[in-house]
Design a protein around this motif. Structure first.
Motif, mmCIF file in Angstrom:
data_model
loop_
_atom_site.group_PDB
_atom_site.id
_atom_site.type_symbol
_atom_site.label_atom_id
_atom_site.label_comp_id
_atom_site.label_asym_id
_atom_site.label_seq_id
_atom_site.Cartn_x
_atom_site.Cartn_y
_atom_site.Cartn_z
ATOM 1 N N ALA A 85 31.743 48.473 -9.568
ATOM 2 C CA ALA A 85 30.759 48.669 -8.494
ATOM 3 C C ALA A 85 32.202 50.515 -8.157
ATOM 4 O O ALA A 85 31.065 50.786 -7.348
ATOM 5 C CB ALA A 85 31.259 48.164 -7.713
ATOM 6 N N ARG A 108 31.894 52.992 -11.719
ATOM 7 C CA ARG A 108 30.323 53.585 -12.610
ATOM 8 C C ARG A 108 30.126 55.018 -12.461
ATOM 9 O O ARG A 108 30.557 56.218 -11.987
ATOM 10 C CB ARG A 108 29.020 52.497 -11.649
ATOM 11 C CG ARG A 108 29.046 53.122 -10.279
ATOM 12 C CD ARG A 108 28.292 52.379 -9.731
ATOM 13 N NE ARG A 108 28.342 52.114 -8.616
ATOM 14 C CZ ARG A 108 28.165 52.933 -7.310
ATOM 15 N NH1 ARG A 108 27.375 53.842 -7.488
ATOM 16 N NH2 ARG A 108 28.152 52.828 -6.139
ATOM 17 N N ASP A 127 26.184 57.981 -9.157
ATOM 18 C CA ASP A 127 26.720 58.031 -7.611
ATOM 19 C C ASP A 127 25.925 57.632 -6.494
ATOM 20 O O ASP A 127 26.560 56.932 -5.700
ATOM 21 C CB ASP A 127 26.808 59.964 -7.533
ATOM 22 C CG ASP A 127 27.731 60.075 -6.635
ATOM 23 O OD1 ASP A 127 28.753 59.407 -6.184
ATOM 24 O OD2 ASP A 127 27.260 61.352 -6.248
ATOM 25 N N GLY A 128 24.694 57.323 -6.985
ATOM 26 C CA GLY A 128 24.412 56.442 -5.816
ATOM 27 C C GLY A 128 24.048 56.031 -6.078
ATOM 28 O O GLY A 128 24.979 54.749 -6.598
ATOM 29 N N PRO A 129 23.167 54.443 -4.660
ATOM 30 C CA PRO A 129 22.762 52.849 -5.083
ATOM 31 C C PRO A 129 22.546 53.002 -6.327
ATOM 32 O O PRO A 129 21.837 53.152 -6.683
ATOM 33 C CB PRO A 129 22.497 53.041 -3.788
ATOM 34 C CG PRO A 129 22.380 53.665 -2.866
ATOM 35 C CD PRO A 129 22.146 55.573 -3.897
ATOM 36 N N VAL A 130 23.368 51.494 -6.628
ATOM 37 C CA VAL A 130 23.091 50.742 -7.710
ATOM 38 C C VAL A 130 23.301 49.289 -7.567
ATOM 39 O O VAL A 130 23.444 48.828 -6.307
ATOM 40 C CB VAL A 130 24.078 51.317 -8.847
ATOM 41 C CG1 VAL A 130 24.065 52.452 -9.233
ATOM 42 C CG2 VAL A 130 25.256 50.351 -8.750
ATOM 43 N N GLY A 131 22.486 48.529 -8.615
ATOM 44 C CA GLY A 131 22.480 47.387 -8.569
ATOM 45 C C GLY A 131 20.976 46.383 -7.141
ATOM 46 O O GLY A 131 20.169 47.159 -6.703
ATOM 47 N N LEU A 148 31.628 43.910 -3.085
ATOM 48 C CA LEU A 148 30.945 44.167 -4.058
ATOM 49 C C LEU A 148 29.227 45.144 -3.381
ATOM 50 O O LEU A 148 29.321 45.989 -3.703
ATOM 51 C CB LEU A 148 30.872 42.814 -5.154
ATOM 52 C CG LEU A 148 31.872 43.026 -5.387
ATOM 53 C CD1 LEU A 148 31.679 41.721 -6.836
ATOM 54 C CD2 LEU A 148 32.186 44.302 -6.944
ATOM 55 N N LEU A 165 30.149 48.047 -1.943
ATOM 56 C CA LEU A 165 30.867 49.802 -3.247
ATOM 57 C C LEU A 165 29.189 49.866 -3.796
ATOM 58 O O LEU A 165 28.743 50.979 -4.131
ATOM 59 C CB LEU A 165 31.631 48.864 -3.898
ATOM 60 C CG LEU A 165 32.563 48.416 -3.001
ATOM 61 C CD1 LEU A 165 34.046 47.902 -4.325
ATOM 62 C CD2 LEU A 165 33.582 49.972 -3.019
ATOM 63 N N TRP A 166 28.058 48.679 -4.253
ATOM 64 C CA TRP A 166 27.123 49.736 -5.433
ATOM 65 C C TRP A 166 26.501 49.859 -4.714
ATOM 66 O O TRP A 166 25.664 51.033 -5.237
ATOM 67 C CB TRP A 166 26.096 47.889 -5.931
ATOM 68 C CG TRP A 166 26.686 47.420 -6.666
ATOM 69 C CD1 TRP A 166 27.344 48.300 -8.199
ATOM 70 C CD2 TRP A 166 27.179 46.254 -7.510
ATOM 71 N NE1 TRP A 166 27.881 47.225 -9.398
ATOM 72 C CE2 TRP A 166 27.668 46.643 -8.438
ATOM 73 C CE3 TRP A 166 26.669 44.713 -6.221
ATOM 74 C CZ2 TRP A 166 28.207 45.261 -9.367
ATOM 75 C CZ3 TRP A 166 26.980 43.995 -7.327
ATOM 76 C CH2 TRP A 166 27.880 43.702 -8.770
ATOM 77 N N GLN A 167 26.107 49.560 -3.086
ATOM 78 C CA GLN A 167 25.040 50.666 -2.090
ATOM 79 C C GLN A 167 25.457 51.277 -1.795
ATOM 80 O O GLN A 167 25.183 52.284 -1.405
ATOM 81 C CB GLN A 167 24.850 49.559 -0.823
ATOM 82 C CG GLN A 167 24.007 48.297 -1.523
ATOM 83 C CD GLN A 167 22.146 49.052 -1.856
ATOM 84 O OE1 GLN A 167 21.748 49.718 -1.377
ATOM 85 N NE2 GLN A 167 22.563 48.355 -2.741
ATOM 86 N N GLY A 168 26.736 51.837 -1.700
ATOM 87 C CA GLY A 168 27.644 53.455 -1.420
ATOM 88 C C GLY A 168 27.619 54.247 -2.419
ATOM 89 O O GLY A 168 27.292 54.152 -3.579
ATOM 90 N N ARG A 169 28.778 54.879 -2.078
ATOM 91 C CA ARG A 169 29.288 56.350 -3.463
ATOM 92 C C ARG A 169 30.444 56.424 -3.102
ATOM 93 O O ARG A 169 31.240 57.179 -2.590
ATOM 94 C CB ARG A 169 28.454 57.679 -2.316
ATOM 95 C CG ARG A 169 27.327 57.472 -2.281
ATOM 96 C CD ARG A 169 27.242 59.212 -1.914
ATOM 97 N NE ARG A 169 25.657 59.156 -1.709
ATOM 98 C CZ ARG A 169 24.075 58.965 -2.035
ATOM 99 N NH1 ARG A 169 24.663 59.999 -3.736
ATOM 100 N NH2 ARG A 169 23.521 59.316 -1.848
ATOM 101 N N PRO A 170 31.228 54.976 -3.561
ATOM 102 C CA PRO A 170 32.682 55.195 -3.822
ATOM 103 C C PRO A 170 33.547 56.138 -4.311
ATOM 104 O O PRO A 170 33.062 56.564 -5.280
ATOM 105 C CB PRO A 170 33.249 53.874 -4.994
ATOM 106 C CG PRO A 170 31.283 53.367 -4.982
ATOM 107 C CD PRO A 170 30.305 54.151 -4.975
ATOM 108 N N ARG A 173 37.785 57.040 -5.413
ATOM 109 C CA ARG A 173 38.601 56.339 -5.411
ATOM 110 C C ARG A 173 40.119 56.903 -5.053
ATOM 111 O O ARG A 173 40.651 58.321 -5.876
ATOM 112 C CB ARG A 173 38.851 56.476 -7.181
ATOM 113 C CG ARG A 173 37.250 55.610 -8.079
ATOM 114 C CD ARG A 173 37.620 55.743 -9.375
ATOM 115 N NE ARG A 173 36.709 57.078 -9.992
ATOM 116 C CZ ARG A 173 35.440 57.085 -9.772
ATOM 117 N NH1 ARG A 173 34.794 56.188 -9.588
ATOM 118 N NH2 ARG A 173 35.179 58.689 -10.312
#
Lengths: 309, 122, 836
Positions: free
Chosen positions: A49, A52, A55-59, C342, C345-350, C352
């Motif tokens: 998460a 990766r 850069d954009g939304p995944v999953g 989770l 985080l997947w939907q966003g642009r994390p 670090r």
């Protein structure tokens, strides 16, 4: 693996020698494997998460993630585990007749075991539990003072000894041999030194042993000097007659014991002498009055008397 | 100006399902403990005994209460407070529904073992 | 230009009003930032202490037969390690965190009852010092942090050790209750305009539920501690099996508190995670309502798990299964939260950053702790693993993973805000790896140590059982972890002292606290914002500038008032102006009176203890006296063209919510006591007693009648006051008189109807319940007099009726418990009575 080397009795729940312990060990390994797997998966998901590439939304959609990961998968896993646990626990209960019943009374910080001989007479021993292999044995646990817990990891789960109650646990040893049991509930100053020796015998040997123990009286054994010293210093709390229920541990079978002081030291002739006068140094705070003032001759006489078979 | 009672009712409604669940839990555990003291059915009887029957009754009553709440949630959804935005009302409505679903799930979850084992053994 | 001058004038004035005086005046501090920081600092000190104690334990267990510590020292140290970490570190740190941040997150200038949190701090400090002092005097508690009876009873722990625990911890619990009440009222009432429940930052939800759990969860422990202390001091046999008590009652009460406690600690940690994840994912949290539902579910279900600490006490299997099932079920709300994070985080642009590293530590360690928790919920496995080092490992995974790691993440995350210094990160990464590796090296294989047979709480173990290397590695790991904490401490000190000034909102977060100065001004917000979203800074770009320029609510200082907005609990619509109290010594004075009470009880000087109790009540009334208004005020300008009433003139004032929360707490205490009564009746071996209560029916009926007449009189007083027809004074005096009669009725039932409480648990508990009712009648009577005095002094009018209404609520509660207790204690013997 992970079992103590030769000569030492097994203390491990992962080296089972009883029916309940085997069942629990099996489920333990399965659960450990599942736990490791789930941890790897969760860590991988977490790392993915954040680390990766894109850069954009995944999953999948958030709702799908929450439903699948937060609800469906855990429900399936937990429900299966729960149903299994209920069945498995139910099978370990002391339902129906047991072949042998042993009454255990926990004291600060030692164990009394009471058997019945063929005539129903009580036999008392301390810190040594004898069981027949392959038979259902009910252990009935009581406490004389505070809460303790009876536990032989190699044979099965534990059960608390609670003042005012008689709790029952069923054990069925599957292997002969020597095991170590101990108190599992914190019970004060010497909780650490409240172990007992468990010996699982072939069924015939077990019944022979019980017959031998019944009515065993060593009160008059050995030299007079020792006997007199015993009567003067020890007899208020101890007995060398297995039919007698005393305040302190029954000492009739002391020569046969592997340990002194509920697992404090091994029962060698040197340790016995050190224990008689110096038990408060070896096991500080134990309930036996201090005997450090005994002179060497008395200690020697007592030791000889106690060693006499 | 809404009266204070309205606010409290709104907050209770948010967690109504789990309040019923809590009651169900108390009835199951207390009923079980007292039932085993009172009747002490032997384990050999299996599931045909008054304790299991009583616990099943407790579960069904609470389930019925939860389903009633579910009916309310569906046909009489929460109304917005004065000046409350529709989004906020919707969140309350959704939380209420999730809590209710969770409570039905939780009730069945803790009660189904009643039908698996003889009650008073061990 | 002119406007800017006006703004800075207002800000100077606000600073003056909200500041804590220097020198000894610091003892009078009530400002939430000051109190919150004090809580966190003292909790950090206790954490260091608890950690050092753990190092002593690990050093002792490094090798078999070690003589580094003897059994007495070891038993005191492991008891204190648990007690310090649970009661003096974890809970107070949560309190400090919430006290400091809640107003900043919710857009307010302070909490609902700033003096109450100051009082809570002094109770925490004094209770903690009692426990700490006992350690230096060598009489620290040594019966375990769980204090099982009868080991903790007079016979087996004759010294003062157990009393220190019971009294010290109860004193600290007073602060937890104060916190719970404070935060329920604050989260519901003291928010910014437009912040409906559905727009509240999740932290607010977490803390609301945590506060409610504290209000409901701590009373069982307080009750148990009071009962055990009475048993130890006066030989009333609540837990003594020979006289009708039951040691298992203690376990039920203790774990009825003890398991929710775990979630009381975890939820605030999850709260900070839920604040950080959206920031670093650069988007709002997905599934807001899922998380809210999960929090509520956790709050409820965590009260249905306590028996899983008691799987080996000999309870029938099906009962264990109920708790086993609930223990597994509670994992669901937690996994829902995890997957919401989770998915976010997947939907966003994390991005670090350092706090994210610690969040990974949290994820890894807490998931492991959660999974071993599921293992322990399985009954047969628990029979083996219970009270072994497996459980030690499990609970440290849960508490360190689920609490300490998120808290360190939070520390780094908000360090720029509260210190005004930039986080550099280098040493913080070192600290993380030392902590992470050290932690797992200590505890991962400790699961195995337990499974191969090593029980907990043993001060020594023999050679040859296969435990040697397992323990040695744990000790080494423990010291590595300590090095990690040292590095962390160094880094934080270095940052605070020499760090570069922080940029504004360095993580580009969206919640209100980042619109404040770094560090925040004493009044937090120069003017109070109107919010339209969960992350207002992302959606309302002008908000920060408007707030600073005084274009929000209450931007002008006037009348020497410290003002903040009160809102409708659901909609967030402003409905009152809350006037906050300034610095005062009353919290310290009241806590000192309580200290006299507790300390003299501990030392057995009971007459002084009674004086301390009376002084505490008087101090509390004197404190209450300082609130309120002595004349009616018209609605005041709140800015934005809004006119609002002052809070003493509003029905739903914060105090009204505080009273409800307090009674919820009190009611839980009461219900738990009833549970004790019924439990012993149903379960304890030495029942029934020799004789039952014998007073005839007239006396109890008269007692109940008096309590209800007192309620009626208070009701009458409220009505007269509101309508202006008829004077409330006679009604108040009648209420006082009737309460006194009810008190006398309780006392007479005890004196004439019961043998001495030391004879049987039945008598002891019946006396306790009647005494509880009598105490409430006494307080109701005192409130009658208090209200009369307030009326005379002009603090009460038709619009300013809060004092009277609160007294009426109290009288209603008193009447309710009176009729329940009287019906129960008189009715149960009639129904089931067959004396032995």
């Amino acid at each position: 693996m992970l079992v103590a080397g030769c000569g030492e009795p097994s203390v491990s729940a992962l080296a089972p020698a009883g029916e309940a312990a085997s069942e629990i060990a099996r489920i333990t390994w399965i659960m450990i494997a599942a736990t490791l797997l789930l941890m790897v998966v969760m860590s991988a998901l977490g790392l993915h998460a954040v680390y990766r590439r894109s850069d954009g939304p995944v999953g999948p959609s958030p709702l799908a993630v929450i439903l699948a990961g937060g609800v469906i998968v855990p429900t399936v896993v937990l429900l299966a585990l729960l149903i299994f646990g209920v069945r498995s626990g139910d099978g370990m209960l002391p339902v129906g007749e047991a072949a042998v019943e042993v009454r255990v009374t926990a004291h600060q910080w030692w164990w009394q075991f009471e058997y019945r001989d063929a005539e129903g007479q009580s036999i008392f021993t301390a810190n040594e539990l004898h069981l027949p292999v392959g038979e259902a044995v009910d252990i009935v646990v009581e406490s004389e003072d505070v809460i303790h817990s009876f536990w032989v990891p190699a044979l099965g789960g534990k059960i608390d000894a609670i003042p005012g109650r008689a709790n029952r646990i069923r054990l069925r040893p599957t292997e002969t041999g020597q095991f170590r049991g101990q108190c599992a509930e914190f019970c004060g100053a010497q909780h650490a030194r409240m172990a007992f020796d468990v010996q699982v015998h072939a069924v015939d040997d077990f019944h022979d042993l019980i017959a031998d123990m019944g009515g065993l009286d060593r009160s008059n054994a050995g030299p007079t000097a020792g006997r007199e010293a015993f009567e003067q210093h020890c007899m208020e709390c101890h007995s060398r007659y297995t039919a007698r229920d005393h305040e302190g541990p029954n000492l009739a079978r002391l020569p046969e014991r592997r340990w002194l002081g509920a697992g404090t030291v091994s029962n060698t002739s040197g340790n016995l002498r050190e224990w008689i006068a110096g038990h408060q140094a070896l096991k500080p705070g134990n309930r036996m009055p201090d005997h450090s003032a005994l002179d060497d001759d008395t200690v020697e006489a007592l030791a000889r008397y106690l060693e006499e078979q | 100006m809404t009266p204070p009672g309205w606010t409290i009712r709104a907050l209770l409604r948010l967690s109504a399902g789990l309040i019923v669940w809590a009651s169900g839990f108390v009835f199951l555990y207390a009923g079980f403990s007292l039932g085993c003291q009172l009747w002490a059915p032997p384990p050999e009887d299996g599931l045909s005994n008054p304790v299991t029957l009583m616990l099943a009754g407790f579960m069904l009553v609470h389930l019925a209460a939860m389903l009633t709440l579910g009916w309310l949630w569906w046909f009489r959804p929460v109304v917005a407070a004065a000046d409350e935005s529709e989004s906020s009302r919707r969140i309350r409505h959704r939380v209420e529904g999730l809590v209710l679903a969770c409570s039905i799930f939780a009730l069945v979850w803790i009660a189904f073992p009643v039908f698996m084992v003889a009650p008073c053994a061990g | 230009m002119n406007e800017t001058a006006g703004v800075s004038e207002d800000r100077r004035e606000l600073t003056r009003l909200f500041s804590t005086p220097p020198g000894f005046g610091r003892l009078a501090a009530v400002n939430h930032s000051v109190i919150g920081l004090r809580f966190m600092l003292v909790a950090a000190m206790f954490f260091i202490l608890g950690g050092l104690l753990a190092m002593l334990l690990r050093a002792q267990l490094a090798i078999p037969g070690n003589e580094f510590l003897d059994n007495e020292a070891y038993n005191q140290i492991f008891t204190m390690h648990g007690t310090v970490m649970m009661f003096l570190f974890a809970i107070p740190l949560i309190e400090g965190l919430a006290l400091y941040f809640i107003p900043k997150f919710l857009g307010a200038r302070d909490l609902s009852f700033p003096r109450l949190s100051a009082f809570g701090f002094w109770c925490y400090l004094f209770g903690g010092l009692i426990l700490l002092g006992s350690m230096f005097a060598g009489v620290a508690p040594d019966s375990g942090w769980f204090m099982y009876t009868p080991l903790s009873g007079r016979e087996f722990t004759p010294g003062i050790n157990a009393d220190v625990w019971l009294i010290g911890v109860t004193f600290v619990e007073v602060s937890a209750i104060a916190f719970g009440i404070e935060l329920v009222a604050t989260v519901l009432k003291v928010r910014s305009a437009g912040m409906s429940l559905g727009r509240m930052p999740l932290f607010g939800w977490y803390i609301l539920i945590t506060a409610l759990m504290m209000v409901i969860g701590f009373p069982p422990l307080i009750l148990a501690s009071i009962l055990l202390e009475i048993e130890r001091a006066f030989a009333w046999p609540f837990f003594d099996v020979a006289l009708g008590g039951d040691p298992l009652l203690w376990q039920h009460l203790f774990w009825l508190f003890g398991h929710p406690e775990v979630y009381i600690i975890f939820l605030p940690a999850a709260a900070v995670v839920s604040m950080m994840v959206p920031t670093f994912a650069r988007r709002p949290l997905v599934g807001y309502h899922w998380v809210v539902g999960a929090i509520i579910a956790t709050g409820f279900i965590s009260f249905g798990l306590w028996v899983h600490h008691m799987f080996t006490v000999g309870i029938p299997h099906l009962a264990l299964v109920f708790f086993s099932a609930a223990s597994m079920f509670v994992a669901l709300p937690t996994t829902i939260q995890f997957f919401a994070w989770l998915a976010t985080l997947w939907q966003g642009r994390p991005v670090r950053r350092l706090p994210m590293l610690y969040l990974f530590g949290f994820l890894f360690i807490f998931v492991c702790g959660g999974l071993t928790g599921v293992m322990l919920a399985l009954v047969p496995f628990n029979w083996q693993a219970h009270d072994t080092h497996f459980v030690v490992a499990h609970l440290h995974y849960v508490l360190i993973g689920g609490f300490v790691f998120p808290v360190i993440a939070a520390l780094y995350y908000w360090l720029p805000l509260f210190s005004g210094k930039e986080v550099s990160g280098r040493l913080g990464q070192w600290a993380f790896w030392l902590l992470f590796i050290g932690f797992n090296l200590t505890f991962l294989h400790m699961h195995l140590t337990g499974l191969v047979g090593m029980p907990r709480r043993v001060y020594t173990y023999p050679e040859g059982l296969g435990w040697e290397w397992l323990n040695l590695v744990s000790t080494i790991g423990g010291f590595i972890m300590t090095a990690g904490f040292a590095a962390l401490l160094l880094d934080v000190i270095a940052t605070v002292r020499t760090g570069a000034p922080a940029r504004r909102n360095p993580w580009q977060a969206g919640t209100l606290e980042w619109s404040l100065d770094h560090p925040p001004a004493v009044y937090n917000f120069a003017s109070l914002p109107e919010v339209r979203d969960v992350e207002p800074l992302w959606e309302q770009p002008d908000l920060e500038e408007d707030v600073r320029a005084g274009r929000g609510y209450l931007g002008r200082a006037r009348n020497d008032w410290q003002e903040t907005l009160g809102v409708h609990a659901i909609s967030g619509r402003p409905d009152q102006i809350i006037l906050l109290p300034g610095p005062t010594y009353m919290p310290l004075i009241t806590a000192s009176c309580l200290l006299v009470f507790f300390l003299s009880f501990l030392l057995g000087i009971y007459w002084l203890s009674a004086i301390g109790a009376a002084a505490s009540l008087l101090a509390a009334l004197r404190w209450a006296w300082a609130g309120g208004l002595d004349r009616d005020w018209p609605d005041q300008d709140a800015g934005q063209g809004l006119k609002l009433p002052l809070h003493p003139q509003v029905i739903e004032a914060p105090g009204w919510w505080g009273m409800l929360a307090g009674l919820l707490c009190n009611g839980t205490f009461f219900i738990t006591a009833l549970f004790g009564y019924l439990y012993l009746w149903a379960v304890a071996p030495q029942w029934p007693p020799e004789s039952f209560i014998d007073t005839g029916m007239l006396l109890p009926a008269a007692t109940v009648l008096a309590a209800f007449l007192a309620l009626l009189a208070f009701h009458r007083a409220v009505g007269n006051n509101a309508s202006g027809q008829g004077r409330p004074v006679p009604a108040l005096l009648a209420a006082g008189l009737m309460s006194a009669l009810a008190l006398a009725g309780c006392a007479m039932q005890i004196a004439t109807g019961l043998p001495h409480p030391t004879t049987h648990a039945y008598v002891a508990l019946t006396t306790f319940l009647l005494g509880y009712c009598g105490l409430h009648a006494l307080i109701a009577g005192v409130l009658g007099v208090y209200c009369w005095l307030r009326l005379r002094a002009g603090y009460v009018s038709a619009r300013r009726s809060l004092d009277l209404r609160l007294a009426r609520i109290w009288a209603g509660y008193t009447a309710a418990v009176m009729i329940i207790v009287v019906v129960l204690v008189q009715g149960m013997p009639l129904l089931l009575g067959e004396a032995s």
